[in-house]
Scaffold this motif. Structure first.
Motif, PDB file in Angstrom:
ATOM      1  N   GLU A  26       0.805  -1.216   0.000  1.00 12.43           N
ATOM      2  CA  GLU A  26       0.000   0.000   0.000  1.00 12.43           C
ATOM      3  C   GLU A  26       0.844   1.274   0.000  1.00 12.43           C
ATOM      4  OE1 GLU A  26      -0.766   0.275   4.807  1.00 12.43           O
ATOM      5  OE2 GLU A  26      -2.142  -0.892   3.563  1.00 12.43           O
ATOM      6  N   ILE A  27       2.141   1.143   0.273  1.00 11.79           N
ATOM      7  CA  ILE A  27       3.028   2.304   0.305  1.00 11.79           C
ATOM      8  C   ILE A  27       3.109   2.974  -1.061  1.00 11.79           C
ATOM      9  CG2 ILE A  27       5.426   3.030   0.700  1.00 11.79           C
ATOM     10  CD1 ILE A  27       4.006   2.376   3.238  1.00 11.79           C
ATOM     11  N   PHE A  28       2.739   2.265  -2.139  1.00 12.02           N
ATOM     12  CA  PHE A  28       2.860   2.830  -3.484  1.00 12.02           C
ATOM     13  C   PHE A  28       2.142   4.169  -3.598  1.00 12.02           C
ATOM     14  CE2 PHE A  28      -1.403   1.216  -3.918  1.00 12.02           C
ATOM     15  CZ  PHE A  28      -2.000   2.029  -4.876  1.00 12.02           C
ATOM     16  N   LEU A  29       0.992   4.313  -2.950  1.00 14.32           N
ATOM     17  CA  LEU A  29       0.219   5.555  -3.076  1.00 14.32           C
ATOM     18  C   LEU A  29       0.948   6.713  -2.411  1.00 14.32           C
ATOM     19  CD1 LEU A  29      -2.384   6.694  -4.251  1.00 14.32           C
ATOM     20  CD2 LEU A  29      -3.501   6.234  -2.060  1.00 14.32           C
ATOM     21  N   ARG A  30       1.542   6.447  -1.270  1.00 14.22           N
ATOM     22  CA  ARG A  30       2.351   7.474  -0.604  1.00 14.22           C
ATOM     23  C   ARG A  30       3.493   7.927  -1.505  1.00 14.22           C
ATOM     24  NH1 ARG A  30       6.327   5.930   4.253  1.00 14.22           N
ATOM     25  NH2 ARG A  30       7.563   5.308   2.442  1.00 14.22           N
ATOM     26  N   GLU A  31       4.148   6.963  -2.147  1.00 15.29           N
ATOM     27  CA  GLU A  31       5.298   7.290  -2.986  1.00 15.29           C
ATOM     28  C   GLU A  31       4.888   8.128  -4.198  1.00 15.29           C
ATOM     29  OE1 GLU A  31       8.607   6.465  -2.307  1.00 15.29           O
ATOM     30  OE2 GLU A  31       7.663   6.031  -0.388  1.00 15.29           O
ATOM     31  N   LEU A  32       3.807   7.750  -4.859  1.00 19.10           N
ATOM     32  CA  LEU A  32       3.393   8.476  -6.064  1.00 19.10           C
ATOM     33  C   LEU A  32       2.881   9.872  -5.725  1.00 19.10           C
ATOM     34  CD1 LEU A  32       1.666   5.619  -8.091  1.00 19.10           C
ATOM     35  CD2 LEU A  32       3.993   6.501  -8.318  1.00 19.10           C
ATOM     36  N   ILE A  33       2.167  10.011  -4.617  1.00 21.07           N
ATOM     37  CA  ILE A  33       1.707  11.341  -4.214  1.00 21.07           C
ATOM     38  C   ILE A  33       2.889  12.193  -3.762  1.00 21.07           C
ATOM     39  CG2 ILE A  33       0.338  12.586  -2.500  1.00 21.07           C
ATOM     40  CD1 ILE A  33      -1.772  10.438  -2.742  1.00 21.07           C
ATOM     41  N   SER A  34       3.870  11.575  -3.136  1.00 24.98           N
ATOM     42  CA  SER A  34       5.081  12.315  -2.755  1.00 24.98           C
ATOM     43  C   SER A  34       5.807  12.834  -3.987  1.00 24.98           C
ATOM     44  CB  SER A  34       6.019  11.416  -1.935  1.00 24.98           C
ATOM     45  OG  SER A  34       5.427  11.064  -0.709  1.00 24.98           O
ATOM     46  N   ASN A  35       5.878  12.016  -5.045  1.00 31.08           N
ATOM     47  CA  ASN A  35       6.491  12.475  -6.290  1.00 31.08           C
ATOM     48  C   ASN A  35       5.716  13.640  -6.887  1.00 31.08           C
ATOM     49  OD1 ASN A  35       8.643  10.713  -6.272  1.00 31.08           O
ATOM     50  ND2 ASN A  35       7.730   9.252  -7.689  1.00 31.08           N
ATOM     51  N   GLY A  36       4.380  13.554  -6.852  1.00 34.97           N
ATOM     52  CA  GLY A  36       3.563  14.650  -7.359  1.00 34.97           C
ATOM     53  C   GLY A  36       3.751  15.922  -6.540  1.00 34.97           C
ATOM     54  N   THR A  37       3.904  15.750  -5.233  1.00 39.11           N
ATOM     55  CA  THR A  37       4.165  16.898  -4.360  1.00 39.11           C
ATOM     56  C   THR A  37       5.519  17.505  -4.678  1.00 39.11           C
ATOM     57  OG1 THR A  37       2.795  15.932  -2.620  1.00 39.11           O
ATOM     58  CG2 THR A  37       4.366  17.633  -1.958  1.00 39.11           C
ATOM     59  N   ASP A  38       6.519  16.637  -4.861  1.00 39.96           N
ATOM     60  CA  ASP A  38       7.844  17.108  -5.283  1.00 39.96           C
ATOM     61  C   ASP A  38       7.758  17.977  -6.534  1.00 39.96           C
ATOM     62  OD1 ASP A  38       9.471  16.072  -3.374  1.00 39.96           O
ATOM     63  OD2 ASP A  38      10.322  14.491  -4.603  1.00 39.96           O
ATOM     64  N   ALA A  39       7.053  17.440  -7.525  1.00 39.29           N
ATOM     65  CA  ALA A  39       6.951  18.141  -8.812  1.00 39.29           C
ATOM     66  C   ALA A  39       6.297  19.505  -8.643  1.00 39.29           C
ATOM     67  CB  ALA A  39       6.150  17.291  -9.796  1.00 39.29           C
ATOM     68  N   THR A  40       5.335  19.593  -7.732  1.00 38.21           N
ATOM     69  CA  THR A  40       4.645  20.856  -7.501  1.00 38.21           C
ATOM     70  C   THR A  40       5.527  21.833  -6.734  1.00 38.21           C
ATOM     71  OG1 THR A  40       2.584  19.581  -7.406  1.00 38.21           O
ATOM     72  CG2 THR A  40       2.496  21.855  -6.657  1.00 38.21           C
ATOM     73  N   LEU A  41       6.241  21.340  -5.716  1.00 42.58           N
ATOM     74  CA  LEU A  41       7.133  22.202  -4.945  1.00 42.58           C
ATOM     75  C   LEU A  41       8.307  22.698  -5.797  1.00 42.58           C
ATOM     76  CD1 LEU A  41       7.208  20.299  -1.536  1.00 42.58           C
ATOM     77  CD2 LEU A  41       5.975  22.404  -2.092  1.00 42.58           C
ATOM     78  N   LYS A  42       8.772  21.846  -6.713  1.00 38.78           N
ATOM     79  CA  LYS A  42       9.835  22.279  -7.630  1.00 38.78           C
ATOM     80  C   LYS A  42       9.346  23.437  -8.492  1.00 38.78           C
ATOM     81  CE  LYS A  42      12.105  17.784  -8.102  1.00 38.78           C
ATOM     82  NZ  LYS A  42      12.371  16.657  -9.015  1.00 38.78           N
ATOM     83  N   LEU A  43       8.127  23.309  -9.008  1.00 40.04           N
ATOM     84  CA  LEU A  43       7.573  24.392  -9.831  1.00 40.04           C
ATOM     85  C   LEU A  43       7.431  25.662  -9.012  1.00 40.04           C
ATOM     86  CD1 LEU A  43       6.341  25.196 -12.596  1.00 40.04           C
ATOM     87  CD2 LEU A  43       4.110  24.654 -11.607  1.00 40.04           C
ATOM     88  N   LYS A  44       6.976  25.531  -7.770  1.00 40.21           N
ATOM     89  CA  LYS A  44       6.835  26.701  -6.898  1.00 40.21           C
ATOM     90  C   LYS A  44       8.173  27.399  -6.714  1.00 40.21           C
ATOM     91  CE  LYS A  44       5.100  28.073  -2.344  1.00 40.21           C
ATOM     92  NZ  LYS A  44       4.485  27.587  -1.071  1.00 40.21           N
ATOM     93  N   HIS A  45       9.210  26.610  -6.504  1.00 40.30           N
ATOM     94  CA  HIS A  45      10.537  27.199  -6.309  1.00 40.30           C
ATOM     95  C   HIS A  45      11.045  27.873  -7.574  1.00 40.30           C
ATOM     96  CE1 HIS A  45      14.496  27.797  -4.636  1.00 40.30           C
ATOM     97  NE2 HIS A  45      15.020  27.218  -5.704  1.00 40.30           N
ATOM     98  N   LEU A  46      10.890  27.201  -8.718  1.00 40.98           N
ATOM     99  CA  LEU A  46      11.402  27.764  -9.968  1.00 40.98           C
ATOM    100  C   LEU A  46      10.661  29.047 -10.353  1.00 40.98           C
ATOM    101  CD1 LEU A  46      12.058  24.601 -12.169  1.00 40.98           C
ATOM    102  CD2 LEU A  46      13.683  25.948 -10.827  1.00 40.98           C
ATOM    103  N   THR A  47       9.359  29.098 -10.071  1.00 41.71           N
ATOM    104  CA  THR A  47       8.624  30.337 -10.369  1.00 41.71           C
ATOM    105  C   THR A  47       9.056  31.451  -9.418  1.00 41.71           C
ATOM    106  OG1 THR A  47       6.784  29.579  -8.976  1.00 41.71           O
ATOM    107  CG2 THR A  47       6.606  29.188 -11.344  1.00 41.71           C
ATOM    108  N   SER A  48       9.382  31.099  -8.181  1.00 34.37           N
ATOM    109  CA  SER A  48       9.764  32.117  -7.193  1.00 34.37           C
ATOM    110  C   SER A  48      11.102  32.759  -7.515  1.00 34.37           C
ATOM    111  CB  SER A  48       9.797  31.521  -5.786  1.00 34.37           C
ATOM    112  OG  SER A  48      10.893  30.628  -5.632  1.00 34.37           O
ATOM    113  N   ILE A  49      11.995  32.017  -8.202  1.00 35.59           N
ATOM    114  CA  ILE A  49      13.308  32.581  -8.535  1.00 35.59           C
ATOM    115  C   ILE A  49      13.390  33.005 -10.002  1.00 35.59           C
ATOM    116  CG2 ILE A  49      14.468  31.257  -6.721  1.00 35.59           C
ATOM    117  CD1 ILE A  49      15.520  29.352  -8.890  1.00 35.59           C
ATOM    118  N   GLY A  50      12.258  32.930 -10.713  1.00 31.63           N
ATOM    119  CA  GLY A  50      12.216  33.402 -12.093  1.00 31.63           C
ATOM    120  C   GLY A  50      12.717  32.424 -13.125  1.00 31.63           C
TER     121      GLY A  50
END
Length: 357
Positions: A26-50
């Motif tokens: 069942e850990i698979f769901l945690r892992e895939l959502i964590s990857n999606g969260t990573d991808a979103t936080l990366k975008l947030k950071h890249l937009t914040s620094i231009g």
């Protein structure tokens, strides 16, 4: 369309992943959502620094069940991937996308909260799926990509018609894992592992009653609308400063952690440690009764708001084992199961000594 073999050193890597990667599939769901969260936080950071010339907006992660089609969808609105990045991060199994990202932006991204990484975390999907698809569109002005793999080292990669930024993971659930197409099961997993993730997670919709207008007649019916069902609290109490919280806030968070606990705790400790390790959390001293022996294992351990385990015996000091609460530390390994936390020296490596306050 491109076809090829995933860069792995053994032909039977997928059966090994399914059998040994995690003790709980069942850990698979945690892992895939964590990857999606990573991808979103990366975008947030890249937009914040231009670095990303796009609108960050209010992204969410959505989990959808297609019971008839035997598919489970995990959709994010994050950074996305180009075809080259799919080739690099997905087909080259040992490569960690988050590690490269943090190395490139290490000065500005050290506090960005990147959670996990591409690689084995993504491949946990094959513990429950007979086939996995990735449909992804990068924030860059490049075509979308569609990757498919049936659990063998063979894959296909072709262009997709996706136009909105982000990534959709489609799991074709295997016959021995059909329980993961049940709404109650997915809701249980989301509540266990993802209820404090930093990006809103949508699972279905719910009815919401709008307040009546002041000039509405008394017999007027309240209007109901359908809204996204967001299952998580993105700003749990431990992420805030003690000065921002009242006694009532601490009590409410206690009951959020333990919905079936009706008694109030005696007192709480708010932890915020940055040396010799980073750690935040809130610990509660509960009222102890005749059931004192079953009070163990009530401290919930998180890594950057991702649930890891509540079996902390041998990880936190023995004198704290009777407390309840939540501890969050980036130094806790996310890609381990409960059992592996207690084996092969992992406890010694990650054991901490909490300060007395």
């Amino acid at each position: 369309m491109t076809t090829g073999k995933i860069n792995v050193s053994v032909e039977n890597i997928f059966p090994l992943i399914k059998k040994f990667l995690y003790s709980d599939h069942e850990i698979f769901l945690r892992e895939l959502i964590s990857n999606g969260t990573d991808a979103t936080l990366k975008l947030k950071h890249l937009t914040s620094i231009g670095e990303a010339k796009v609108e960050y907006g209010n992204p969410i992660i959505e989990v959808k069940i297609d019971k008839e089609g035997k598919k489970l969808h995990i959709i994010d609105q994050g950074i996305g991937m180009t075809s080259d990045e799919v080739e690099k991060y997905i087909n080259q199994l040992a490569f960690s996308g988050a590690e490269e990202f943090l190395e490139k932006y290490k000065d500005s991204a050290k506090d960005s909260g990147i959670i996990g990484h591409f690689g084995l975390g993504f491949y946990s999907a094959f513990m429950v799926a007979s086939k996995v698809e990735i449909i992804t569109k990068s924030f860059k002005d490049e075509p979308a990509a569609h990757w498919t793999c049936d659990g063998s080292p063979e894959f296909s990669l072709e262009a997709a018609d996706k136009t909105d930024r982000g990534t959709e993971i489609i799991l074709h659930i295997a016959e021995d894992s059909l329980e993961f197409l049940e709404e109650f099961k997915i809701r249980e997993l989301l509540n266990r592992y993802n209820k404090f993730m930093p990006i809103p997670i949508k699972f279905g919709t719910k009815k919401q009653t709008l307040p009546k207008a002041e000039d509405a007649p008394e017999d007027a019916k309240a209007e109901e609308i359908e809204v996204d069902n967001i299952i998580n609290n993105t700003n749990p109490a431990w992420t805030k400063q003690p000065t921002e919280l009242t006694d009532e806030d601490y009590k409410n968070f206690y009951h959020e952690l333990y919905p079936m606990q009706f008694e109030e705790p005696l007192f709480n400790i708010h932890l915020n440690v940055d040396y010799p390790f980073n750690l935040t959390g809130i610990l509660y001293f509960p009222k102890l009764g005749a059931d004192i022996q079953i009070q163990k294992d009530k401290i919930q351990l998180y890594q950057n708001q991702v649930f890891v385990t509540d079996n902390v015996e041998g990880i936190v000091p023995e004198f704290l084992i009777m407390l309840k609460g939540a501890i969050d530390s980036p130094d806790i390994p996310l890609n381990v199961s409960r059992s592996s936390l207690q084996s092969d020296g992992a406890v010694k490596k990650y054991q901490t000594t909490l300060p007395a306050k």
